[in-house]
Write an enzyme that holds these catalytic residues in place. Structure first.
Site, PDB file in Angstrom:
ATOM      1  CG  HIS A 294      11.388   4.531   0.179  1.00  0.00           C
ATOM      2  ND1 HIS A 294      11.028   5.054   1.405  1.00  0.00           N
ATOM      3  CD2 HIS A 294      11.557   3.186   0.377  1.00  0.00           C
ATOM      4  CE1 HIS A 294      10.959   4.083   2.299  1.00  0.00           C
ATOM      5  NE2 HIS A 294      11.292   2.944   1.707  1.00  0.00           N
TER       6      HIS A 294
ATOM      7  CG  HIS B  47      13.211   0.098   3.145  1.00  0.00           C
ATOM      8  ND1 HIS B  47      11.928   0.406   2.745  1.00  0.00           N
ATOM      9  CD2 HIS B  47      13.356  -1.231   2.919  1.00  0.00           C
ATOM     10  CE1 HIS B  47      11.326  -0.679   2.301  1.00  0.00           C
ATOM     11  NE2 HIS B  47      12.172  -1.695   2.393  1.00  0.00           N
TER      12      HIS B  47
ATOM     13  CB  CYS C 257      12.989   6.547   4.281  1.00  0.00           C
ATOM     14  SG  CYS C 257      12.638   7.721   2.935  1.00  0.00           S
TER      15      CYS C 257
END
Length: 259
Positions: A30, A42, A153
């Site tokens: 991530h 994010h 992301c």
């Protein structure tokens, strides 16, 4: 950071850094932008972190630490229907994982040595203050619809760092991680005719790996020619108008520095 690991200590972070943390036994990572004051911006699917978008997510869901599912008192949960770009404290972003820093403007040899995508790019980063500005602007305005392979992301973080977007939204996005996910099977298919001339498993594996490395190198945002520099203000205007895709006729007026 270097050849073996991009691991970084929290005390060495600075605003504008592109950071990431591996999830579920290194199945995926991530990504986000550290903006200072222990905060990370994010991109998620409507405020909820998601995995690979494949059957592997059964494993991902079962292995995400509980602390990732229960935000701390300093992180406000996104409202229903949120556009997906959120701000979290660093600990919530990491969700119990290890902190790594994505590298920019790496030499080709180092890029290829890190065989798995999603850790570095050949592209150069813009100044940190511009990176933070983009991230904060997108926090208020969104980054479009989340898509595991085209707008995830890592795509968000790479855009914040470089201002580069893929012109044709029907193709693969900027994410090196997504390229790695699809690159393996593609390399195996493309290398099949070549492997017929090899006589052992080692030769077949080497051929497939070579094709994979070449495809990953060509697909990197620093090498592609189907990308363009887009200001964050223009990006959000296009998102609001439902016209994210950039077409060739608009390039001269839109992007005087198109590559």
């Amino acid at each position: 950071m270097g050849l073996i690991s991009n691991r970084v200590d929290k005390k060495n972070l600075k605003p504008g850094d592109h950071i990431y943390s591996w999830r579920a036994a290194y199945i995926y990572a991530h990504h986000g932008i550290y903006v200072g004051d222990d905060k990370v911006i994010h991109f998620t699917r409507r405020g909820q972190e998601v995995g690979t978008g494949t059957v592997l997510d059964v494993l991902v869901t079962s292995s995400v630490p509980a602390r990732a599912q229960v935000p701390c008192s300093t992180c406000n949960p996104p409202e229903e229907g949120h556009h997906g770009v959120i701000s979290s404290c660093l600990n919530c972003f990491l969700a119990g994982g290890v902190l790594y820093c994505f590298e920019y403007a790496v030499p080709p040899a180092l890029f290829l040595a890190k065989a798995r995508g999603g850790t570095c790019t050949l592209a150069a980063s813009d100044p940190d203050d511009i990176v933070v500005h983009r991230a904060k602007h997108l926090l208020n305005n969104g980054f479009g619809c989340y898509n595991v392979f085209k707008n995830n992301c890592e795509d968000f973080a790479i855009y914040c760092k470089t201002g580069l977007l893929v012109l044709d939204q029907s193709t693969m996005g900027q994410s090196g991680q997504a390229v790695s996910f699809v690159g393996g099977p593609i390399a195996a298919v493309l290398s099949t005719p070549l492997t017929l001339i090899t006589t052992n498993a080692y030769g077949m594996a080497a051929t497939a790996f070579g094709v994979y490395c070449a495809s990953r190198y060509a697909a990197d945002i620093g090498m592609r020619r189907d990308v363009a520099k887009v200001s964050v203000e223009d990006l959000t205007t296009r998102l609001a108008a439902g016209a994210l895709q950039i077409t060739e006729p608009n390039l001269p007026a839109l992007l005087p520095h198109a590559r």
